[in-house]
Design a protein around this motif. Structure first.
Motif, PDB file in Angstrom:
ATOM      1  N   ALA A  43       0.637  -1.003  -0.157  1.00 17.63           N
ATOM      2  CA  ALA A  43      -0.206   0.309   0.266  1.00 17.63           C
ATOM      3  C   ALA A  43       0.813   1.195  -0.432  1.00 17.63           C
ATOM      4  N   LEU A  44       1.592   1.168   0.608  1.00 12.79           N
ATOM      5  CA  LEU A  44       2.820   2.157   0.825  1.00 12.79           C
ATOM      6  C   LEU A  44       3.549   2.259  -0.308  1.00 12.79           C
ATOM      7  N   GLU A  45       4.097   2.058  -1.443  1.00  8.45           N
ATOM      8  CA  GLU A  45       4.289   2.002  -2.735  1.00  8.45           C
ATOM      9  C   GLU A  45       3.241   2.991  -3.637  1.00  8.45           C
ATOM     10  N   TYR A  46       2.543   2.940  -3.470  1.00  9.31           N
ATOM     11  CA  TYR A  46       0.740   3.914  -4.185  1.00  9.31           C
ATOM     12  C   TYR A  46       0.746   5.455  -4.014  1.00  9.31           C
ATOM     13  N   ALA A  47       0.986   5.071  -2.208  1.00  8.04           N
ATOM     14  CA  ALA A  47       1.373   6.444  -1.558  1.00  8.04           C
ATOM     15  C   ALA A  47       2.151   7.762  -2.134  1.00  8.04           C
ATOM     16  N   ASP A  48       1.341   9.303  -2.144  1.00  3.62           N
ATOM     17  CA  ASP A  48       1.703  10.161  -2.497  1.00  3.62           C
ATOM     18  C   ASP A  48       3.105  10.289  -1.850  1.00  3.62           C
ATOM     19  N   ASP A  49       3.780  10.832  -2.381  1.00  3.54           N
ATOM     20  CA  ASP A  49       4.891  11.158  -1.995  1.00  3.54           C
ATOM     21  C   ASP A  49       5.286  11.970  -0.630  1.00  3.54           C
ATOM     22  N   SER A  50       3.956  12.579  -0.248  1.00  2.99           N
ATOM     23  CA  SER A  50       4.230  13.407   0.880  1.00  2.99           C
ATOM     24  C   SER A  50       4.033  11.930   2.129  1.00  2.99           C
ATOM     25  N   LEU A  51       3.337  11.042   1.315  1.00  2.00           N
ATOM     26  CA  LEU A  51       3.194  10.434   2.758  1.00  2.00           C
ATOM     27  C   LEU A  51       3.875   9.064   3.011  1.00  2.00           C
ATOM     28  N   LYS A  52       4.754   9.064   1.727  1.00  2.00           N
ATOM     29  CA  LYS A  52       6.047   8.225   2.471  1.00  2.00           C
ATOM     30  C   LYS A  52       6.869   8.660   3.128  1.00  2.00           C
ATOM     31  N   ALA A  53       6.847  10.178   3.417  1.00  2.00           N
ATOM     32  CA  ALA A  53       7.737  11.020   4.308  1.00  2.00           C
ATOM     33  C   ALA A  53       7.497  11.212   5.491  1.00  2.00           C
ATOM     34  N   ASP A  54       6.031  11.131   5.334  1.00  6.23           N
ATOM     35  CA  ASP A  54       5.145  11.011   6.477  1.00  6.23           C
ATOM     36  C   ASP A  54       5.622  10.354   7.448  1.00  6.23           C
ATOM     37  N   ARG A  55       6.468  10.344   9.110  1.00  6.58           N
ATOM     38  CA  ARG A  55       7.018   9.280   9.828  1.00  6.58           C
ATOM     39  C   ARG A  55       5.825   8.776  10.400  1.00  6.58           C
ATOM     40  N   GLU A  56       4.498   8.457   9.975  1.00  2.00           N
ATOM     41  CA  GLU A  56       3.276   7.904  11.580  1.00  2.00           C
ATOM     42  C   GLU A  56       3.481   6.745  10.719  1.00  2.00           C
ATOM     43  N   VAL A  57       2.989   8.084   8.841  1.00  2.00           N
ATOM     44  CA  VAL A  57       2.107   6.177   8.131  1.00  2.00           C
ATOM     45  C   VAL A  57       3.457   5.299   7.867  1.00  2.00           C
ATOM     46  N   VAL A  58       4.844   6.107   7.312  1.00  2.00           N
ATOM     47  CA  VAL A  58       5.360   4.683   7.576  1.00  2.00           C
ATOM     48  C   VAL A  58       5.828   3.911   8.309  1.00  2.00           C
ATOM     49  N   LEU A  59       5.723   4.309   9.806  1.00  3.57           N
ATOM     50  CA  LEU A  59       6.160   3.539  11.058  1.00  3.57           C
ATOM     51  C   LEU A  59       4.493   2.043  10.377  1.00  3.57           C
ATOM     52  N   GLU A  60       3.364   2.563  10.728  1.00  2.00           N
ATOM     53  CA  GLU A  60       2.484   1.844  10.543  1.00  2.00           C
ATOM     54  C   GLU A  60       2.666   0.994  10.006  1.00  2.00           C
ATOM     55  N   ALA A  61       3.546   1.719   8.479  1.00  2.00           N
ATOM     56  CA  ALA A  61       3.584  -0.134   6.845  1.00  2.00           C
ATOM     57  C   ALA A  61       4.129  -0.611   7.404  1.00  2.00           C
ATOM     58  N   VAL A  62       5.383  -0.497   8.064  1.00  2.00           N
ATOM     59  CA  VAL A  62       6.750  -0.966   8.115  1.00  2.00           C
ATOM     60  C   VAL A  62       5.800  -2.265   9.741  1.00  2.00           C
ATOM     61  N   ARG A  63       5.020  -2.055  10.342  1.00  2.00           N
ATOM     62  CA  ARG A  63       4.795  -2.373  11.377  1.00  2.00           C
ATOM     63  C   ARG A  63       3.411  -3.371  11.082  1.00  2.00           C
ATOM     64  N   GLN A  64       3.765  -3.620   9.477  1.00  2.00           N
ATOM     65  CA  GLN A  64       2.499  -4.717   9.097  1.00  2.00           C
ATOM     66  C   GLN A  64       3.174  -5.058   8.425  1.00  2.00           C
ATOM     67  N   SER A  65       4.643  -4.802   7.547  1.00  4.14           N
ATOM     68  CA  SER A  65       5.306  -5.311   7.078  1.00  4.14           C
ATOM     69  C   SER A  65       7.204  -4.503   7.158  1.00  4.14           C
ATOM     70  N   GLY A  66       8.164  -5.204   7.483  1.00  2.00           N
ATOM     71  CA  GLY A  66       9.142  -4.867   7.135  1.00  2.00           C
ATOM     72  C   GLY A  66       9.703  -4.059   5.888  1.00  2.00           C
ATOM     73  N   ARG A  67       8.888  -4.860   4.615  1.00  2.81           N
ATOM     74  CA  ARG A  67       9.614  -4.353   3.369  1.00  2.81           C
ATOM     75  C   ARG A  67       8.922  -3.378   3.387  1.00  2.81           C
TER      76      ARG A  67
END
Length: 105
Positions: A43-67
């Motif tokens: 899901a993070l792969e398709y997110a807007d670049d601003s959200l790929k730089a959002d620490r909370e969004v990325v932290l939640e994503a890596v908690r689901q999948s480290g990749r």
């Protein structure tokens, strides 16, 4: 438009340009998509670049999948806590970390 991840939303606007004509999802919607993504991390792969730089969004994503760290903004790949969380979830996620953190034992 069919999403590449299993979610109940009909078409995730975070997948632009695949869903042309739909407005980008807001931060809350992206967080929900990331949570529903489960162990896939795409899901993070398709997110807007601003959200790929959002620490909370990325932290939640890596908690689901480290990749999911692979799709994070470069500045977050230098974040020790975030990288450690990704590696705890999937040891192979270290390959996506910034070089200085890869060398830090």
């Amino acid at each position: 438009c069919k999403p590449p991840v299993s979610v109940s939303l009909p078409c995730l606007p975070i997948m632009l340009p695949r869903c042309v004509g739909r407005p980008p999802m807001d931060r809350h919607e992206v967080l929900e998509a990331v949570r529903r993504d489960g162990k896939n991390g795409s899901a993070l792969e398709y997110a807007d670049d601003s959200l790929k730089a959002d620490r909370e969004v990325v932290l939640e994503a890596v908690r689901q999948s480290g990749r999911a760290l692979d799709h994070a903004a470069d500045v977050l790949k230098e974040d020790r806590e975030l990288v450690m969380e990704a590696v705890r979830q999937d040891g192979k996620a270290l390959r996506f970390a910034a070089d200085p953190l890869k060398a830090d034992r």
